[in-house]
Design a protein around this motif. Structure first.
Motif, PDB file in Angstrom:
ATOM      1  N   UNK A 333      86.237 -11.527  29.458  1.00 26.11           N
ATOM      2  CA  UNK A 333      85.223 -12.069  30.369  1.00 26.11           C
ATOM      3  C   UNK A 333      85.843 -12.445  31.712  1.00 26.11           C
ATOM      4  N   UNK A 334      84.984 -12.560  32.720  1.00 28.74           N
ATOM      5  CA  UNK A 334      85.485 -12.917  34.048  1.00 28.74           C
ATOM      6  C   UNK A 334      84.686 -14.112  34.558  1.00 28.74           C
ATOM      7  N   UNK A 534     102.790 -19.794  36.625  1.00 32.26           N
ATOM      8  CA  UNK A 534     101.534 -19.435  35.956  1.00 32.26           C
ATOM      9  C   UNK A 534     100.735 -20.657  35.509  1.00 32.26           C
ATOM     10  N   UNK A 542     100.481 -13.214  38.688  1.00 32.29           N
ATOM     11  CA  UNK A 542     100.536 -12.723  37.317  1.00 32.29           C
ATOM     12  C   UNK A 542     101.998 -12.447  36.989  1.00 32.29           C
TER      13      UNK A 542
ATOM     14  N   UNK B 104      91.143 -10.456  35.199  1.00 25.20           N
ATOM     15  CA  UNK B 104      90.531 -11.783  35.059  1.00 25.20           C
ATOM     16  C   UNK B 104      91.569 -12.784  34.555  1.00 25.20           C
ATOM     17  N   UNK B 105      91.265 -14.073  34.652  1.00 23.06           N
ATOM     18  CA  UNK B 105      92.252 -15.111  34.356  1.00 23.06           C
ATOM     19  C   UNK B 105      92.865 -14.965  32.956  1.00 23.06           C
ATOM     20  N   UNK B 106      92.047 -14.581  31.964  1.00 18.38           N
ATOM     21  CA  UNK B 106      92.582 -14.472  30.602  1.00 18.38           C
ATOM     22  C   UNK B 106      93.645 -13.376  30.517  1.00 18.38           C
ATOM     23  N   UNK B 108      95.509 -12.438  33.267  1.00 19.67           N
ATOM     24  CA  UNK B 108      96.618 -12.984  34.049  1.00 19.67           C
ATOM     25  C   UNK B 108      97.488 -13.882  33.172  1.00 19.67           C
ATOM     26  N   UNK B 109      96.833 -14.674  32.332  1.00 21.31           N
ATOM     27  CA  UNK B 109      97.553 -15.629  31.476  1.00 21.31           C
ATOM     28  C   UNK B 109      98.150 -14.964  30.242  1.00 21.31           C
ATOM     29  N   UNK B 112      94.629 -12.044  26.903  1.00 22.04           N
ATOM     30  CA  UNK B 112      93.896 -10.819  26.586  1.00 22.04           C
ATOM     31  C   UNK B 112      94.466  -9.678  27.421  1.00 22.04           C
TER      32      UNK B 112
END
Lengths: 570, 192
Positions: A333-334, A534, A542, B104-106, B108-109, B112
């Motif tokens: 998801x975004x 991060x 990233x 998306x952030x997930x 980047x982290x 996912x």
């Protein structure tokens, strides 16, 4: 001239042509653009007020002075302004007064999904509901006519899909009514019990007259086609009904939703074999029909939550749903995130590091609740952070509790919460995130920015002086880009165990006049891939193949990540 | 004019400029004599989240939004957003997309993964997909923010609307100092 107009812009145009002279609002999605559009006309006075209650009362004053007036707010804003609304229903107005309230079914940008039609019924104020831009424009003008004919403020209810959809509008010219002289009338305007007791039956009489008006006026209209099915509908739901049924069903389209037109509803019901009410959120029209003794379907077929769509209405009415193609793929998801360079990020990192309980508020900083920061504990309503921190601390909810509130939200309803902390003395650390703008709603000025709605110089409230005047001895100003200082000050104020205010001050990075620096570069020889950078949750950073990467289309060079890096790689 | 309403869905990531794309399209279609509805989302969702804009045109348009299985064209600013919007596409519909990938952030982290080979997977479903590196073309035109107009240039292939009408729409919706860059961006997209 025919043009494509946003629903909110169409409302503004309608108000303008109807001769509105005064506009006072507090921004709130999806209502904001009505007032923004109005502010472009130089021949009317417009302003951002500190909150919706102030805006509505200011508009009342302008009406009293004899000029057509207006205020706008989102659904939750009407809760704040409910107090004047319910009694203005009794006093009535001098020149016409229109209140725009914009609901957000589907909660695109809101903390709840309340149905504002309840407020219209409870306050006994007429409410118009347009279903597209053309009607938004027409109803804005009609609202002033109703207001003056029936001596009442009029609610114009928008919803996200009417407010933020563009459709074709044919506009006209402005007609400015003569100024109505103000004359003192204690029985009309002073709502002591003795006067209000006289007024209440008159309000009920007015409602009866408005009901009669709604039965005769084309604001509510029957579209009689095939009579095997009759649909009563309002707002954007009308569009989905027409999309699905075309001319295969008869429709009673409600434009004046309060008061509902009893005789017209009964007449329509007598013409059709089966009756279904299609309305978003609560079953207001449906229950009204049931009170009238009609056999009707509604929420047994349609959801009470969320916004409607063509397929939802098709399914309920027994039509075919359109089906798409699906990809068997797990799509991350975004969700929205704090922008790269957002001044709130460094502070939230420091709060997380100090394991603080964070009572939050309404604004961009609500996004501090998202991973990896997960910093925010509560979000309730405008101003709730400071007031609930006081209660939390009085009952010893935790050692390291703080409240965070933005500059605009502080002026809206944070001041009274802060006054309670000062007055009843809790050892509360109140944090004001001063980014010099109302951010989330798209950059509106407020009493702390020193500019008015047009961006011209205006009065500027001195936040530090205000806090000190309330009795706070501990008032500190910090640059949130300096995370070492953020951390130090939080520790110091938590340890002080006294009422204190910390102001984190840096303008929103999206403001045009804020200088952006070149994107940072990663020194690959120095980067050890420790992922310390991060922890900030910056969308521009990233880690790929064991090294930090900076997306130079996103990075604005704020340098907060530089402070996180122990190896000088950034 | 055809009676049927046509649906264009524009998807992307908040901040990529989809509002300008829908503004230009709306202007263009209304000047071609259509009834038009454009639906946008403002506010919170714009902060780096998925954003969706609906453009509908025809003889008479009712619903302001496009539902599942209804889009004739999906115009996408980002590859995964095209894939996410797939369920809104008609079976015979078409995707016009930028090949840019934004994590998306997930992702980047590292929680996912960004799905792989999305373009091929969409093609395997028998869907017409026109994928283009709009970011490079926008950069070549002189401004990386012109991705939206590169996409519109590409989209113009699938409309029977003369170039002059598109140019007029650009002239009336783009700041004059950026007009030349945007005209170039449109041509690069169209001719790619």
């Amino acid at each position: 001239m025919k043009q494509l107009m946003l629903g909110n812009a169409a409302v503004a145009r309608g108000l303008y042509e109807a001769g509105v002279c005064f506009a006072s609002s507090y921004p709130g999605t999806p209502s904001t653009e009505v007032t923004e559009e109005l502010s472009r006309y130089d021949d009317i006075y417009s302003e951002w007020a500190p909150n919706e209650k102030v805006a509505m009362e200011a508009a009342f004053g302008a009406s009293l002075a004899g000029r057509r007036s207006f205020c706008a707010m989102k659904h939750v804003g009407l809760n704040v302004a409910a107090d004047p609304l319910y009694t203005m229903s009794y006093t009535g107005i001098n020149a016409g007064m229109v209140i725009v309230v914009a609901d957000d079914a589907g909660m695109h940008s809101s903390q709840n999904e309340q149905d504002s039609r309840h407020h219209a019924i409870a306050s006994k104020v007429p409410m118009l509901e347009p279903s597209d831009s053309e009607e938004a424009y027409e109803f804005a003008k009609l609202a002033f006519e109703i207001s003056e004919e029936f001596d009442t403020p009029v609610l114009l209810k928008m919803c996200t899909r009417v407010a933020h959809s563009q459709s074709v509008v044919e506009t006209g010219e402005r007609k400015l009514p003569e100024k109505k002289p103000y004359s003192k009338d204690i029985k009309k305007y002073v709502m002591t019990p003795a006067n209000a007791i006289v007024k209440h039956p008159l309000v009920e009489e007015r409602t009866a007259k408005l009901m009669e008006y709604g039965c005769k006026n084309s604001v509510n209209r029957m579209e009689i086609n095939d009579t095997s099915l009759g649909i009563i509908t309002d707002s954007t739901s009308y569009q989905y009904v027409k999309e699905v049924c075309g001319d295969n069903a008869s429709v009673l389209k409600i434009g004046l939703v309060n008061p509902l037109p009893d005789d017209l509803i009964k007449e329509f019901a007598s013409k059709v074999e089966k009756l279904i009410v299609v309305e978003e959120l609560d079953p207001i029209i449906e229950e009204h029909c049931k009170v009238l003794g009609l056999k009707v379907s509604g929420k047994d077929l349609l959801p009470i939550t969320g916004e409607f769509s063509r397929n939802i209405v098709a399914k309920a009415l027994g039509y075919e749903e359109h089906k798409g193609i699906s990809l068997d793929e797990n799509m991350p998801p975004r969700p929205p995130a704090m922008c790269p360079g957002c001044p709130h990020r460094g502070l939230f990192y420091a709060l997380t590091k100090n394991k603080c309980t964070v009572l939050g508020d309404i604004g961009c900083y609500t996004l501090g609740s998202a991973p990896p920061l997960n910093a925010v504990d509560t979000t309730l309503c405008m101003g709730a952070s400071l007031s609930s921190l006081h209660g939390f601390n009085k009952m010893e909810g935790g050692e390291r509790a703080v409240a965070v509130i933005g500059d605009s939200t502080f002026m809206h309803s944070g001041m009274t919460g802060l006054a309670n902390i000062a007055y009843n003395q809790s050892a509360s650390v109140s944090i004001v995130l001063d980014n010099s703008i109302t951010g989330m709603t798209g950059h509106q000025q407020n009493p702390l920015t020193g500019k008015n709605i047009k961006g011209d110089p205006a009065g500027k409230i001195d936040l530090e002086a205000l806090c000190r005047a309330m009795g706070f001895e501990r008032v500190t100003v910090v640059d949130p880009y300096d995370i070492g200082e953020c951390d130090r000050v939080i520790k110091e104020e938590l340890e002080a165990k006294a009422p204190s205010v910390i102001i984190y001050r840096r303008p929103c990075v999206l403001l045009k006049n804020v200088e952006k620096k070149p994107p940072l570069k990663v020194d690959e020889n120095k980067c050890v891939g420790c992922k310390s950078c991060m922890k900030l949750g910056c969308p521009a950073i990233s880690v790929k193949e064991g090294k930090a990467r900076i997306d130079n289309t996103l990075c604005v060079g704020c340098g907060v990540c530089e402070e996180m890096c122990a190896f000088g790689a950034l | 004019m055809e009676n049927e309403t046509k649906n264009i869905m524009i998807v992307g990531v908040g901040g990529q400029g989809s509002l300008l794309a829908s503004k230009i399209l709306g202007y263009l279609l209304i000047n071609e004599g259509y009834d038009v509805k454009v639906s946008e989302v403002h506010g919170m969702s714009q902060r780096g989240g998925s954003v969706v804009t609906y453009v509908r045109y025809g003889k008479k348009v009712y619903s302001p939004i496009i539902d599942e299985g209804e889009a004739d064209v999906i115009v996408s600013f980002e590859l995964m957003e095209a894939a996410r919007a797939l369920k809104f596409l008609k079976k015979e519909g078409r995707i016009v997309t930028n090949t840019q990938k934004i994590d998306p952030m997930s992702v980047v982290l590292g929680a996912q993964a960004y799905p792989e080979n999305l373009e091929d997977k969409i093609k395997e479903k028998g869907i017409k997909i026109d994928a283009l590196d709009c970011l490079s073309l926008a950069e070549k035109a002189g401004n990386i923010k012109a991705v939206n107009v590169v996409l519109l240039g590409r989209l113009s292939h699938y409309f029977d609307i003369p170039d002059e009408s598109w140019m007029k729409a650009l002239e009336n919706n783009v700041p004059s100092k950026l007009l030349e860059i945007n005209k170039k961006a449109f041509e690069y997209g169209r001719d790619a």
